[in-house]
Design a protein around this motif. Structure first.
Motif, PDB file in Angstrom:
ATOM      1  N   ILE A  88     -64.952 -31.342 -29.001  1.00 13.98           N
ATOM      2  CA  ILE A  88     -63.982 -30.385 -29.538  1.00 13.98           C
ATOM      3  C   ILE A  88     -64.690 -29.446 -30.495  1.00 13.98           C
ATOM      4  O   ILE A  88     -65.355 -29.891 -31.444  1.00 13.98           O
ATOM      5  CB  ILE A  88     -62.838 -31.120 -30.262  1.00 13.98           C
ATOM      6  N   VAL A  89     -64.569 -28.140 -30.219  1.00  7.64           N
ATOM      7  CA  VAL A  89     -65.153 -27.127 -31.099  1.00  7.64           C
ATOM      8  C   VAL A  89     -64.044 -26.207 -31.588  1.00  7.64           C
ATOM      9  O   VAL A  89     -63.018 -26.028 -30.922  1.00  7.64           O
ATOM     10  CB  VAL A  89     -66.257 -26.308 -30.390  1.00  7.64           C
ATOM     11  N   ASP A  90     -64.240 -25.623 -32.757  1.00  6.23           N
ATOM     12  CA  ASP A  90     -63.222 -24.815 -33.409  1.00  6.23           C
ATOM     13  C   ASP A  90     -63.600 -23.342 -33.346  1.00  6.23           C
ATOM     14  O   ASP A  90     -64.524 -22.895 -34.038  1.00  6.23           O
ATOM     15  CB  ASP A  90     -63.055 -25.262 -34.865  1.00  6.23           C
ATOM     16  N   ALA A  91     -62.895 -22.594 -32.498  1.00  7.74           N
ATOM     17  CA  ALA A  91     -63.139 -21.160 -32.383  1.00  7.74           C
ATOM     18  C   ALA A  91     -62.062 -20.354 -33.099  1.00  7.74           C
ATOM     19  O   ALA A  91     -61.915 -19.155 -32.845  1.00  7.74           O
ATOM     20  CB  ALA A  91     -63.204 -20.760 -30.913  1.00  7.74           C
ATOM     21  N   ARG A  92     -61.304 -20.998 -33.990  1.00  7.90           N
ATOM     22  CA  ARG A  92     -60.274 -20.257 -34.726  1.00  7.90           C
ATOM     23  C   ARG A  92     -60.877 -19.263 -35.716  1.00  7.90           C
ATOM     24  O   ARG A  92     -60.370 -18.132 -35.834  1.00  7.90           O
ATOM     25  CB  ARG A  92     -59.329 -21.235 -35.422  1.00  7.90           C
ATOM     26  N   PRO A  93     -61.960 -19.609 -36.441  1.00  4.97           N
ATOM     27  CA  PRO A  93     -62.533 -18.618 -37.372  1.00  4.97           C
ATOM     28  C   PRO A  93     -63.140 -17.415 -36.665  1.00  4.97           C
ATOM     29  O   PRO A  93     -63.058 -16.289 -37.160  1.00  4.97           O
ATOM     30  CB  PRO A  93     -63.605 -19.421 -38.119  1.00  4.97           C
ATOM     31  N   ALA A  94     -63.781 -17.644 -35.499  1.00  8.19           N
ATOM     32  CA  ALA A  94     -64.431 -16.567 -34.759  1.00  8.19           C
ATOM     33  C   ALA A  94     -64.726 -17.057 -33.346  1.00  8.19           C
ATOM     34  O   ALA A  94     -64.916 -18.260 -33.124  1.00  8.19           O
ATOM     35  CB  ALA A  94     -65.734 -16.140 -35.439  1.00  8.19           C
ATOM     36  N   PRO A  95     -64.764 -16.159 -32.345  1.00  9.55           N
ATOM     37  CA  PRO A  95     -65.093 -16.565 -30.975  1.00  9.55           C
ATOM     38  C   PRO A  95     -66.485 -17.201 -30.907  1.00  9.55           C
ATOM     39  O   PRO A  95     -67.380 -16.848 -31.682  1.00  9.55           O
ATOM     40  CB  PRO A  95     -65.047 -15.249 -30.198  1.00  9.55           C
ATOM     41  N   LEU A  96     -66.660 -18.127 -29.976  1.00 11.98           N
ATOM     42  CA  LEU A  96     -67.930 -18.826 -29.804  1.00 11.98           C
ATOM     43  C   LEU A  96     -68.585 -18.428 -28.484  1.00 11.98           C
ATOM     44  O   LEU A  96     -67.893 -18.186 -27.496  1.00 11.98           O
ATOM     45  CB  LEU A  96     -67.695 -20.346 -29.829  1.00 11.98           C
ATOM     46  N   PRO A  97     -69.916 -18.371 -28.435  1.00  9.61           N
ATOM     47  CA  PRO A  97     -70.629 -17.965 -27.210  1.00  9.61           C
ATOM     48  C   PRO A  97     -70.706 -19.127 -26.213  1.00  9.61           C
ATOM     49  O   PRO A  97     -71.774 -19.708 -25.999  1.00  9.61           O
ATOM     50  CB  PRO A  97     -72.008 -17.566 -27.740  1.00  9.61           C
ATOM     51  N   LEU A  98     -69.590 -19.439 -25.583  1.00 12.37           N
ATOM     52  CA  LEU A  98     -69.528 -20.588 -24.680  1.00 12.37           C
ATOM     53  C   LEU A  98     -69.124 -20.125 -23.284  1.00 12.37           C
ATOM     54  O   LEU A  98     -67.959 -19.829 -23.021  1.00 12.37           O
ATOM     55  CB  LEU A  98     -68.524 -21.614 -25.211  1.00 12.37           C
ATOM     56  N   THR A  99     -70.094 -20.037 -22.392  1.00 11.26           N
ATOM     57  CA  THR A  99     -69.848 -19.684 -20.994  1.00 11.26           C
ATOM     58  C   THR A  99     -69.590 -20.956 -20.194  1.00 11.26           C
ATOM     59  O   THR A  99     -69.898 -22.067 -20.649  1.00 11.26           O
ATOM     60  CB  THR A  99     -71.069 -18.970 -20.414  1.00 11.26           C
ATOM     61  N   PRO A 100     -69.032 -20.845 -18.981  1.00  8.48           N
ATOM     62  CA  PRO A 100     -68.868 -22.039 -18.138  1.00  8.48           C
ATOM     63  C   PRO A 100     -70.177 -22.795 -17.906  1.00  8.48           C
ATOM     64  O   PRO A 100     -70.196 -24.034 -17.935  1.00  8.48           O
ATOM     65  CB  PRO A 100     -68.303 -21.465 -16.837  1.00  8.48           C
ATOM     66  N   ALA A 101     -71.281 -22.074 -17.714  1.00 13.96           N
ATOM     67  CA  ALA A 101     -72.567 -22.739 -17.507  1.00 13.96           C
ATOM     68  C   ALA A 101     -73.003 -23.493 -18.753  1.00 13.96           C
ATOM     69  O   ALA A 101     -73.526 -24.617 -18.667  1.00 13.96           O
ATOM     70  CB  ALA A 101     -73.628 -21.711 -17.105  1.00 13.96           C
ATOM     71  N   ARG A 102     -72.797 -22.904 -19.904  1.00 16.26           N
ATOM     72  CA  ARG A 102     -73.173 -23.550 -21.169  1.00 16.26           C
ATOM     73  C   ARG A 102     -72.301 -24.781 -21.416  1.00 16.26           C
ATOM     74  O   ARG A 102     -72.782 -25.840 -21.849  1.00 16.26           O
ATOM     75  CB  ARG A 102     -73.053 -22.540 -22.302  1.00 16.26           C
ATOM     76  N   ILE A 103     -71.002 -24.669 -21.120  1.00 15.98           N
ATOM     77  CA  ILE A 103     -70.093 -25.807 -21.287  1.00 15.98           C
ATOM     78  C   ILE A 103     -70.485 -26.941 -20.346  1.00 15.98           C
ATOM     79  O   ILE A 103     -70.496 -28.114 -20.735  1.00 15.98           O
ATOM     80  CB  ILE A 103     -68.638 -25.353 -21.047  1.00 15.98           C
ATOM     81  N   ALA A 104     -70.825 -26.605 -19.107  1.00 18.67           N
ATOM     82  CA  ALA A 104     -71.237 -27.639 -18.156  1.00 18.67           C
ATOM     83  C   ALA A 104     -72.502 -28.350 -18.632  1.00 18.67           C
ATOM     84  O   ALA A 104     -72.614 -29.585 -18.515  1.00 18.67           O
ATOM     85  CB  ALA A 104     -71.467 -27.019 -16.774  1.00 18.67           C
ATOM     86  N   ALA A 105     -73.450 -27.610 -19.179  1.00 22.01           N
ATOM     87  CA  ALA A 105     -74.689 -28.227 -19.669  1.00 22.01           C
ATOM     88  C   ALA A 105     -74.416 -29.119 -20.871  1.00 22.01           C
ATOM     89  O   ALA A 105     -74.945 -30.234 -20.972  1.00 22.01           O
ATOM     90  CB  ALA A 105     -75.703 -27.137 -20.034  1.00 22.01           C
ATOM     91  N   LEU A 106     -73.569 -28.670 -21.781  1.00 20.78           N
ATOM     92  CA  LEU A 106     -73.240 -29.473 -22.960  1.00 20.78           C
ATOM     93  C   LEU A 106     -72.439 -30.722 -22.583  1.00 20.78           C
ATOM     94  O   LEU A 106     -72.532 -31.754 -23.251  1.00 20.78           O
ATOM     95  CB  LEU A 106     -72.432 -28.638 -23.956  1.00 20.78           C
ATOM     96  N   SER A 107     -71.670 -30.650 -21.501  1.00 20.91           N
ATOM     97  CA  SER A 107     -70.837 -31.772 -21.077  1.00 20.91           C
ATOM     98  C   SER A 107     -71.616 -32.831 -20.321  1.00 20.91           C
ATOM     99  O   SER A 107     -71.105 -33.942 -20.127  1.00 20.91           O
ATOM    100  CB  SER A 107     -69.692 -31.267 -20.193  1.00 20.91           C
ATOM    101  N   ASP A 108     -72.838 -32.510 -19.900  1.00 24.50           N
ATOM    102  CA  ASP A 108     -73.641 -33.463 -19.130  1.00 24.50           C
ATOM    103  C   ASP A 108     -73.999 -34.681 -19.980  1.00 24.50           C
ATOM    104  O   ASP A 108     -74.472 -34.546 -21.103  1.00 24.50           O
ATOM    105  CB  ASP A 108     -74.922 -32.775 -18.644  1.00 24.50           C
ATOM    106  N   ARG A 109     -73.768 -35.871 -19.435  1.00 27.96           N
ATOM    107  CA  ARG A 109     -73.969 -37.101 -20.220  1.00 27.96           C
ATOM    108  C   ARG A 109     -75.439 -37.487 -20.361  1.00 27.96           C
ATOM    109  O   ARG A 109     -75.782 -38.291 -21.229  1.00 27.96           O
ATOM    110  CB  ARG A 109     -73.190 -38.254 -19.588  1.00 27.96           C
TER     111      ARG A 109
END
Length: 279
Positions: A16-37
Motif C-alpha cells: 500500500i502506497v499513499d499518493a494523496r500528497p502527490a501523484p507517484l511514478p507508478l506504471t503497470p510495468a513498475r507495479i508488476a516488478a514491485l509485486s514480484d515475490r
C-alpha cells in the motif's frame, strides 16, 4: 524514496502506497516488478491511495501482473483500518472504481479491534455484468473441466465463477484454476472458486485469483462464494467462509448488500526507489 506499508487479511497481502500528497511514478510495468515475490516486495495486489473529495479515500487496485482490478475485499478492510487509525473514527468510506464501500470496526465480542467489516455492495448477476461472452443464465455455466463443471457466476466488482465440489481434499484446483480463468466464456478472465459446502452456514473454499494465482484468502471471492451458494440453494444468507489463510464472516443481506468481516494486520513498513524499477 517512496514509503510503503505491507498489510494482509488472512495472508492475502498488499503493498500500500499513499499518493494523496502527490501523484507517484507508478506504471503497470513498475507495479508488476514491485509485486514480484522473488525480485520485488511481493504481494497479491498493489494498492494506491489517491485523494477523493466525496469519500475518505480513493483506493486503486492493481493485480501483480500490473493490470487494474475493480474490487478487493481484504484490501478494502486493510485500507479502512489505516483510515480509522488516521481519523480516530470507527467508520469510513473507501471509494473504488466499483463505487463506495462503507466500512466499520467491530469492537464487540471475540473479534477484537483489528476486525473490520466492509459493505461490498450488491452482487451483479446478469451475464453482461459478470461479464460473459454470450447471453445465458449465470447460475449454471456450460464449463466442464473434467473433475469440476457447472459453475455459477456473479460479479462483486470483479468477475467470479464458483465450482461446487464434494471435497476440496484431493482436488488439483491449482491446475484447474488457470484453465477456468482463461475460458472463452469469460472474456475479462475471472476469479475461480472451488467451494465445499460443509453446512448451510459453513463453506470451505479455495480461490484461484485472476492475475495473481492461488491466494491464501480472497475477500470478494468469499462474498461471491456465499452469493452463488445461496442462489443454488446450498447455503443460507450468512456463513463462515474458510479459506486457506483463515475464516471470514459473510452475509448477503435482504437489501442485496454483501457484508464481509475479518481481521487485518500490518507485516512491515519500508521504502523503495522507483528509479530502480522498469518504467
Amino acid at each position: 524514496m517512496i514509503p510503503f506499508r505491507k498489510m494482509h487479511g488472512l495472508g492475502n497481502d498488499f503493498v500500500i502506497v499513499d499518493a494523496r500528497p502527490a501523484p507517484l511514478p507508478l506504471t503497470p510495468a513498475r507495479i508488476a516488478a514491485l509485486s514480484d515475490r522473488h525480485h520485488g516486495i511481493g504481494c497479491d495486489q498493489f494498492i494506491t491511495l489517491e485523494p477523493e473529495a466525496e469519500a475518505d479515500v480513493f483506493m486503486r487496485i492493481h493485480n501483480p501482473d500490473g493490470s487494474e482490478a475493480g474490487a478487493c475485499g481484504n484490501a478494502t478492510r486493510c485500507v479502512a483500518h489505516l483510515l480509522m487509525a488516521e481519523t480516530g473514527r470507527d467508520a469510513v468510506v473507501v471509494r473504488t472504481i466499483r463505487g463506495d464501500l462503507p466500512c466499520e470496526r467491530l469492537a464487540d465480542g471475540p473479534h477484537g479491534t483489528n476486525w473490520i467489516r466492509a459493505d461490498m455492495g450488491p452482487p451483479m448477476l446478469g451475464w453482461r455484468e459478470v461479464p460473459l461472452a454470450e447471453a445465458m443464465e449465470t447460475l449454471h455455466l456450460p464449463i466442464d473441466l473434467g473433475p469440476v463443471s457447472d459453475p455459477a457466476a456473479c460479479s462483486m466488482g470483479n468477475p467470479h465463477a464458483t465450482f461446487f465440489v464434494e471435497a476440496l481434499d484431493g482436488l488439483d484446483w491449482r491446475a484447474l484454476g488457470p484453465v477456468a480463468e482463461h475460458h472463452a466464456l469469460l472474456p475479462e478472465r475471472a476469479n475461480i472458486g472451488f467451494a465445499e459446502v460443509l453446512a448451510p452456514d459453513h463453506i470451505r473454499v479455495a480461490i484461484w485469483e485472476r492475475g495473481a494465482g492461488p491466494t491464501l484468502a480472497c475477500g470478494s471471492g468469499a462474498c461471491a462464494t456465499l452469493v452463488n451458494a445461496h442462489r443454488r440453494g446450498l447455503a443460507g444468507r450468512r456463513a463462515r467462509i474458510d479459506l486457506p489463510g483463515g475464516a471470514l464472516e459473510v452475509e448477503w443481506r435482504l437489501d442485496g448488500h454483501v457484508l464481509m468481516a475479518g481481521p487485518v494486520a500490518t507485516a512491515f513498513l519500508g521504502r523503495f526507489d522507483p528509479a530502480a524499477w522498469p518504467e
